[in-house]
Design a protein around this motif. Structure first.
Motif, PDB file in Angstrom:
ATOM      1  N   LEU A  72       0.887  -1.191  -0.001  1.00 39.51           N
ATOM      2  CA  LEU A  72      -0.067  -0.045  -0.231  1.00 39.51           C
ATOM      3  C   LEU A  72       0.965   1.275   0.013  1.00 39.51           C
ATOM      4  CD1 LEU A  72      -2.764  -1.070   2.474  1.00 39.51           C
ATOM      5  CD2 LEU A  72      -3.016  -0.979   0.172  1.00 39.51           C
ATOM      6  N   ALA A  73       2.078   1.156   0.761  1.00 43.52           N
ATOM      7  CA  ALA A  73       2.891   2.253   0.766  1.00 43.52           C
ATOM      8  C   ALA A  73       3.435   2.466  -0.707  1.00 43.52           C
ATOM      9  CB  ALA A  73       3.898   2.157   2.110  1.00 43.52           C
ATOM     10  N   MET A  74       3.921   1.384  -1.104  1.00 41.85           N
ATOM     11  CA  MET A  74       4.344   1.577  -2.784  1.00 41.85           C
ATOM     12  C   MET A  74       3.270   2.091  -3.799  1.00 41.85           C
ATOM     13  SD  MET A  74       7.048   1.227  -4.523  1.00 41.85           S
ATOM     14  CE  MET A  74       8.253   0.006  -3.624  1.00 41.85           C
ATOM     15  N   ALA A  75       2.256   1.611  -3.384  1.00 47.05           N
ATOM     16  CA  ALA A  75       1.251   2.128  -4.550  1.00 47.05           C
ATOM     17  C   ALA A  75       0.972   3.601  -4.292  1.00 47.05           C
ATOM     18  CB  ALA A  75      -0.005   1.499  -4.225  1.00 47.05           C
ATOM     19  N   THR A  76       1.007   4.293  -2.993  1.00 46.94           N
ATOM     20  CA  THR A  76       0.987   5.736  -2.854  1.00 46.94           C
ATOM     21  C   THR A  76       1.895   6.347  -3.480  1.00 46.94           C
ATOM     22  OG1 THR A  76      -0.407   5.213  -0.748  1.00 46.94           O
ATOM     23  CG2 THR A  76       0.491   7.324  -0.901  1.00 46.94           C
ATOM     24  N   THR A  78       3.953   5.300  -5.661  1.00 44.71           N
ATOM     25  CA  THR A  78       3.918   5.423  -7.292  1.00 44.71           C
ATOM     26  C   THR A  78       3.245   6.452  -7.751  1.00 44.71           C
ATOM     27  OG1 THR A  78       4.580   3.008  -7.112  1.00 44.71           O
ATOM     28  CG2 THR A  78       3.564   3.699  -9.026  1.00 44.71           C
ATOM     29  N   ALA A  79       1.710   6.244  -7.428  1.00 45.58           N
ATOM     30  CA  ALA A  79       1.001   7.512  -7.636  1.00 45.58           C
ATOM     31  C   ALA A  79       1.270   8.713  -7.444  1.00 45.58           C
ATOM     32  CB  ALA A  79      -0.324   7.357  -7.050  1.00 45.58           C
ATOM     33  N   ARG A  80       2.044   9.115  -6.269  1.00 41.93           N
ATOM     34  CA  ARG A  80       2.644  10.415  -6.363  1.00 41.93           C
ATOM     35  C   ARG A  80       3.794  10.687  -7.133  1.00 41.93           C
ATOM     36  NH1 ARG A  80       4.080   9.889  -0.904  1.00 41.93           N
ATOM     37  NH2 ARG A  80       5.943   8.905  -1.310  1.00 41.93           N
ATOM     38  N   GLU A  81       4.747   9.788  -7.499  1.00 50.03           N
ATOM     39  CA  GLU A  81       5.774   9.880  -8.297  1.00 50.03           C
ATOM     40  C   GLU A  81       5.235  10.147  -9.777  1.00 50.03           C
ATOM     41  OE1 GLU A  81      10.096   7.725  -9.635  1.00 50.03           O
ATOM     42  OE2 GLU A  81       8.829   7.027  -7.816  1.00 50.03           O
ATOM     43  N   VAL A 136      14.768   4.498   0.281  1.00 54.40           N
ATOM     44  CA  VAL A 136      15.210   5.167  -0.968  1.00 54.40           C
ATOM     45  C   VAL A 136      15.085   3.886  -1.921  1.00 54.40           C
ATOM     46  CG1 VAL A 136      17.053   5.935  -2.369  1.00 54.40           C
ATOM     47  CG2 VAL A 136      16.341   7.100  -0.281  1.00 54.40           C
ATOM     48  N   ALA A 137      15.650   2.731  -1.596  1.00 56.74           N
ATOM     49  CA  ALA A 137      15.932   1.674  -2.469  1.00 56.74           C
ATOM     50  C   ALA A 137      14.441   1.065  -2.792  1.00 56.74           C
ATOM     51  CB  ALA A 137      16.440   0.309  -1.530  1.00 56.74           C
ATOM     52  N   SER A 138      13.328   1.109  -1.998  1.00 56.48           N
ATOM     53  CA  SER A 138      12.278   0.562  -2.088  1.00 56.48           C
ATOM     54  C   SER A 138      11.348   1.257  -2.934  1.00 56.48           C
ATOM     55  CB  SER A 138      11.600   0.114  -0.837  1.00 56.48           C
ATOM     56  OG  SER A 138      11.186   1.538  -0.209  1.00 56.48           O
ATOM     57  N   GLY A 139      11.551   2.834  -3.149  1.00 52.21           N
ATOM     58  CA  GLY A 139      10.940   3.884  -3.804  1.00 52.21           C
ATOM     59  C   GLY A 139      10.048   4.443  -2.947  1.00 52.21           C
ATOM     60  N   LEU A 140      10.070   4.069  -1.704  1.00 48.36           N
ATOM     61  CA  LEU A 140       8.849   5.096  -0.725  1.00 48.36           C
ATOM     62  C   LEU A 140       9.411   6.368  -0.596  1.00 48.36           C
ATOM     63  CD1 LEU A 140       8.183   2.262   1.919  1.00 48.36           C
ATOM     64  CD2 LEU A 140       6.921   2.785  -0.074  1.00 48.36           C
TER      65      LEU A 140
END
Length: 280
Positions: A72-76, A78-81, A136-140
């Motif tokens: 869920l954190a990654m989805a958020t 990704t949408a932000r980026e 940073v590695a996870s993209g969060l």
């Protein structure tokens, strides 16, 4: 299994009650119970144990809770980026800063973002150097600020100038000359420092901390001579302590702005990296 089901399950896991989770999600209880049953049926395993006072997670449920929170954190993120890339200098920048760099970042220059792009907001995350590297590695987090030593594999880095440690000395533990002190002069006093600094010392600290700001608090309380990066002093109250530079080149460190080498920065992150500069 979809994002809605994961969001529902995380709410149940964190609230410990289906009724409380339904209130948190602003839905009624029956559809939430239905989605939980559907998820258990799809995965072929029991995720929660129901009891008179609520629910507890099974081993499978604990694993799903951990993974679902990350998804869920990654989805958020990704949408932000994606939104930031599509719109230019709008959206939210997620910036992760290690505790020991708190005196350098975010910095006053980053405030220019609010003038250049009023629609931009910044989400600040903090933690240890390993935690920032993980974010940073996870993209969060798209951009991070860490302090040496750290592994730069897979990263692009912009380093700040080398910075000395300072000794934060309670008055009764003062050592050295007027401006400097050497480690040999601190051999007979209790030390306070973070685990990162302790790994570079021959002497075992009396007070070991996870956060350099906590080190300053230990010194202000008289527990020992604290060893912290000089720039951190702007964020800490050291009371009546003496402050002296630790005259040891081997203990100098450098802060660095980092981002993933294999991902193009969004326009917003590019501007943030430029404004952070060399963390001067």
């Amino acid at each position: 299994m979809n994002l809605k089901q994961l969001e529902y399950f995380v709410a149940i896991a964190e609230e410990g009650q289906i009724t409380a989770a339904a209130r948190r999600l602003h839905i009624s209880q029956p559809p939430l119970s239905y989605e939980l049953a559907q998820l258990e049926r799809e995965l072929g395993t029991q995720l929660v144990r129901r009891g008179p006072r609520g629910v507890t997670l099974t081993e499978a449920g604990r694993l799903l809770h951990e993974r679902a929170a990350r998804i869920l954190a990654m989805a958020t993120a990704t949408a932000r980026e994606v939104s930031s890339v599509g719109k230019g200098l709008t959206g939210t920048l997620c910036l992760a800063v290690c505790d020991s760099a708190a005196g350098l970042a975010p910095g006053t220059r980053l405030a220019e973002l609010s003038r250049l792009a009023p629609e931009v907001s910044i989400e600040m995350l903090d933690g240890s150097v390993p935690k920032v590297l993980e974010l940073v590695a996870s993209g969060l987090a798209e951009v991070g600020v860490v302090r040496t030593p750290f592994s730069s594999q897979g990263l692009r880095c912009r380093y700040a100038p080398a910075e000395p440690l300072v000794a934060v000395m309670p008055q009764e533990l003062e050592r050295g000359d007027e401006l400097e002190v050497r480690l040999t002069e601190l051999a007979d006093v209790p030390l306070a420092c973070s685990r990162r600094v302790a790994a570079q010392l021959a002497q075992t600290p009396f007070c070991l901390t996870e956060d350099d700001r906590a080190t300053c608090a230990c010194s202000a309380a008289g527990l020992g001579v604290g060893l912290v990066p000089r720039s951190l002093l702007s964020t800490c109250d050291t009371g009546a302590c003496f402050i002296k530079v630790v005259a040891e080149k081997d203990l100098e460190s450098r802060a660095a702005v980092i981002w993933k080498a294999d991902r193009a920065l969004s326009p917003l992150a590019e501007r943030a990296v430029a404004l952070l500069g060399e963390l001067a």
